[in-house]
Scaffold this active site. Sequence first.
Site, PDB file in Angstrom:
ATOM      1  N   SER A 142       0.811  -1.224  -0.096  1.00 60.17           N
ATOM      2  CA  SER A 142      -0.040  -0.167   0.138  1.00 60.17           C
ATOM      3  C   SER A 142       0.904   1.157  -0.029  1.00 60.17           C
ATOM      4  O   SER A 142       1.822   1.061   0.517  1.00 60.17           O
ATOM      5  CB  SER A 142      -1.087   0.112   1.366  1.00 60.17           C
ATOM      6  OG  SER A 142      -1.534   1.240   1.446  1.00 60.17           O
ATOM      7  N   TYR A 155      -2.206  -0.586  10.415  1.00 60.24           N
ATOM      8  CA  TYR A 155      -2.306  -1.239   9.181  1.00 60.24           C
ATOM      9  C   TYR A 155      -1.315  -0.787   8.164  1.00 60.24           C
ATOM     10  O   TYR A 155      -0.892  -1.537   7.452  1.00 60.24           O
ATOM     11  CB  TYR A 155      -3.839  -0.476   8.294  1.00 60.24           C
ATOM     12  CG  TYR A 155      -3.949  -0.663   6.928  1.00 60.24           C
ATOM     13  CD1 TYR A 155      -4.208  -2.083   6.448  1.00 60.24           C
ATOM     14  CD2 TYR A 155      -3.501   0.101   6.027  1.00 60.24           C
ATOM     15  CE1 TYR A 155      -4.222  -2.210   5.025  1.00 60.24           C
ATOM     16  CE2 TYR A 155      -3.704   0.042   4.390  1.00 60.24           C
ATOM     17  CZ  TYR A 155      -3.940  -1.357   4.053  1.00 60.24           C
ATOM     18  OH  TYR A 155      -4.126  -1.459   2.720  1.00 60.24           O
TER      19      TYR A 155
HETATM   20  P1  NDP Z   1     -11.980  -5.411   0.130  1.00 60.06           P
HETATM   21  O1  NDP Z   1     -12.219  -5.201   1.402  1.00 60.06           O
HETATM   22  O2  NDP Z   1     -12.750  -5.098  -1.136  1.00 60.06           O
HETATM   23  O3  NDP Z   1     -11.593  -7.113  -0.314  1.00 60.06           O
HETATM   24  C1  NDP Z   1     -10.763  -7.725   0.886  1.00 60.06           C
HETATM   25  C2  NDP Z   1     -10.603  -9.109   0.421  1.00 60.06           C
HETATM   26  O4  NDP Z   1      -9.714  -9.692   1.407  1.00 60.06           O
HETATM   27  C3  NDP Z   1     -11.787 -10.129  -0.016  1.00 60.06           C
HETATM   28  O5  NDP Z   1     -11.656 -10.616  -0.974  1.00 60.06           O
HETATM   29  C4  NDP Z   1     -11.726 -10.724   1.595  1.00 60.06           C
HETATM   30  O6  NDP Z   1     -12.483 -12.080   1.311  1.00 60.06           O
HETATM   31  C5  NDP Z   1     -10.228 -11.104   1.909  1.00 60.06           C
HETATM   32  N1  NDP Z   1     -10.227 -11.309   3.201  1.00 60.06           N
HETATM   33  C6  NDP Z   1     -10.382 -10.456   4.053  1.00 60.06           C
HETATM   34  N2  NDP Z   1     -10.232 -10.976   5.313  1.00 60.06           N
HETATM   35  C7  NDP Z   1      -9.840 -12.295   5.230  1.00 60.06           C
HETATM   36  C8  NDP Z   1      -9.364 -13.337   5.869  1.00 60.06           C
HETATM   37  N3  NDP Z   1      -9.592 -13.299   7.270  1.00 60.06           N
HETATM   38  N4  NDP Z   1      -8.884 -14.649   5.416  1.00 60.06           N
HETATM   39  C9  NDP Z   1      -8.889 -14.467   4.143  1.00 60.06           C
HETATM   40  N5  NDP Z   1      -9.497 -13.655   3.017  1.00 60.06           N
HETATM   41  C10 NDP Z   1      -9.713 -12.430   3.731  1.00 60.06           C
HETATM   42  O7  NDP Z   1     -10.550  -4.914  -0.072  1.00 60.06           O
HETATM   43  P2  NDP Z   1      -9.699  -4.118  -1.358  1.00 60.06           P
HETATM   44  O8  NDP Z   1      -9.970  -5.127  -2.576  1.00 60.06           O
HETATM   45  O9  NDP Z   1      -9.486  -2.980  -1.382  1.00 60.06           O
HETATM   46  O10 NDP Z   1      -7.921  -4.806  -0.919  1.00 60.06           O
HETATM   47  C11 NDP Z   1      -7.220  -5.753  -1.559  1.00 60.06           C
HETATM   48  C12 NDP Z   1      -5.911  -5.823  -1.011  1.00 60.06           C
HETATM   49  O11 NDP Z   1      -5.523  -4.433  -1.633  1.00 60.06           O
HETATM   50  C13 NDP Z   1      -5.795  -5.510   0.520  1.00 60.06           C
HETATM   51  O12 NDP Z   1      -4.510  -6.431   0.958  1.00 60.06           O
HETATM   52  C14 NDP Z   1      -5.425  -4.056   0.819  1.00 60.06           C
HETATM   53  O13 NDP Z   1      -4.799  -3.897   2.110  1.00 60.06           O
HETATM   54  C15 NDP Z   1      -4.789  -3.416  -0.443  1.00 60.06           C
HETATM   55  N6  NDP Z   1      -4.874  -2.095  -0.486  1.00 60.06           N
HETATM   56  C16 NDP Z   1      -6.276  -1.600  -0.810  1.00 60.06           C
HETATM   57  C17 NDP Z   1      -6.382  -0.389  -0.891  1.00 60.06           C
HETATM   58  C18 NDP Z   1      -7.651   0.441  -1.466  1.00 60.06           C
HETATM   59  O14 NDP Z   1      -7.743   1.838  -1.225  1.00 60.06           O
HETATM   60  N7  NDP Z   1      -8.654  -0.342  -1.377  1.00 60.06           N
HETATM   61  C19 NDP Z   1      -5.033   0.715  -0.918  1.00 60.06           C
HETATM   62  C20 NDP Z   1      -4.113  -0.057  -0.981  1.00 60.06           C
HETATM   63  C21 NDP Z   1      -3.790  -1.300  -0.644  1.00 60.06           C
HETATM   64  P3  NDP Z   1     -13.978 -12.462   2.010  1.00 60.06           P
HETATM   65  O15 NDP Z   1     -14.842 -11.443   1.540  1.00 60.06           O
HETATM   66  O16 NDP Z   1     -14.329 -13.618   0.932  1.00 60.06           O
HETATM   67  O17 NDP Z   1     -13.679 -12.673   3.395  1.00 60.06           O
END
Ligand code: NDP
Length: 248
Positions: A142, A155
């Site tokens: 990030s 985070y």
């Molecule tokens: P979302 O919240 O939209 O999606 C998160 C994903 O992570 C979901 O598919 C969820 O699966 C999965 N997840 C959450 N908890 C668990 C768990 N305990 N075990 C396994 N899987 C899990 O987030 P984003 O798409 O925005 O984020 C994706 C990545 O990008 C993350 O690593 C985030 O930190 C990073 N990021 C995001 C930014 C943003 O602004 N959005 C900016 C910079 C980095 P399920 O729903 O099936 O539980």
Amino acid sequence: MTSLSGKTALVTGGSRGIGRAIALTLAKAGAQVLVHYSASPKEANAVVAEITQAGGRASAVGADLGTADGPHKLAAAVRSIVGDRLDILVNNAGVSTAATIEDQTIAEFDTMFDVNVRGPYFLVQQLLPILCKGSSVIFTTSLAARSAVGNLSAYAATKGATETLVKHFAAALGPRDIRVNAIAPGVVETDMSKFARTDEGRQFTLGMQALKRVAQPDDITGAVLFLASDDSHWVTGASLAVDGGSKL
Ligand code: NDP
């Protein structure tokens, strides 16, 4: 277009947000994609259906990566589907909670480190036997790992830890011809960054970006495709900012 034909890929957190877009992109490029989920099986199955309806190959695999044995269970499920060959691992699943230093709870702190750091660490460990020569591991870090944005210190520390892992894993696995890199998105409009859907959040985001619009998950996938493919065969240990020029 870059071809990933014949390759196998696992995208953690492929059920929603950025991971969903990555899964669809890798599948469109020809990879067989394992769409991982934890709490959202319905959403993961919808991604699988979208891929298969378009003529691709995909399966959904579930595991809570916040539990100690989650990575081990996921690796076993992956091996039962792809056998002994995984070409692309995208460690994308993640959780984020904003809190001031004063308000940060231990429980949320631990959950973020469990899901964002311990999970991907041990997933790489457990999948190493099937990560083949020429394979590519990609972590989603990030902008927060290098810039103080919002009340995200805990985070951000998980993403800083991940950036460090990328260097160490790249050095350790390079001799096996396994590349390890990161993409570092800025704000992307997903469930995680709901604030980007508000006027205030939008203004905040545009205020720190060179490119003046709020990123969508599809804005991130080209960089992942590059790092997943042989086009980046001489790139390892790198973190690629995919953030519209944030905090320049
Ligand atoms: P979302 O919240 O939209 O999606 C998160 C994903 O992570 C979901 O598919 C969820 O699966 C999965 N997840 C959450 N908890 C668990 C768990 N305990 N075990 C396994 N899987 C899990 O987030 P984003 O798409 O925005 O984020 C994706 C990545 O990008 C993350 O690593 C985030 O930190 C990073 N990021 C995001 C930014 C943003 O602004 N959005 C900016 C910079 C980095 P399920 O729903 O099936 O539980």
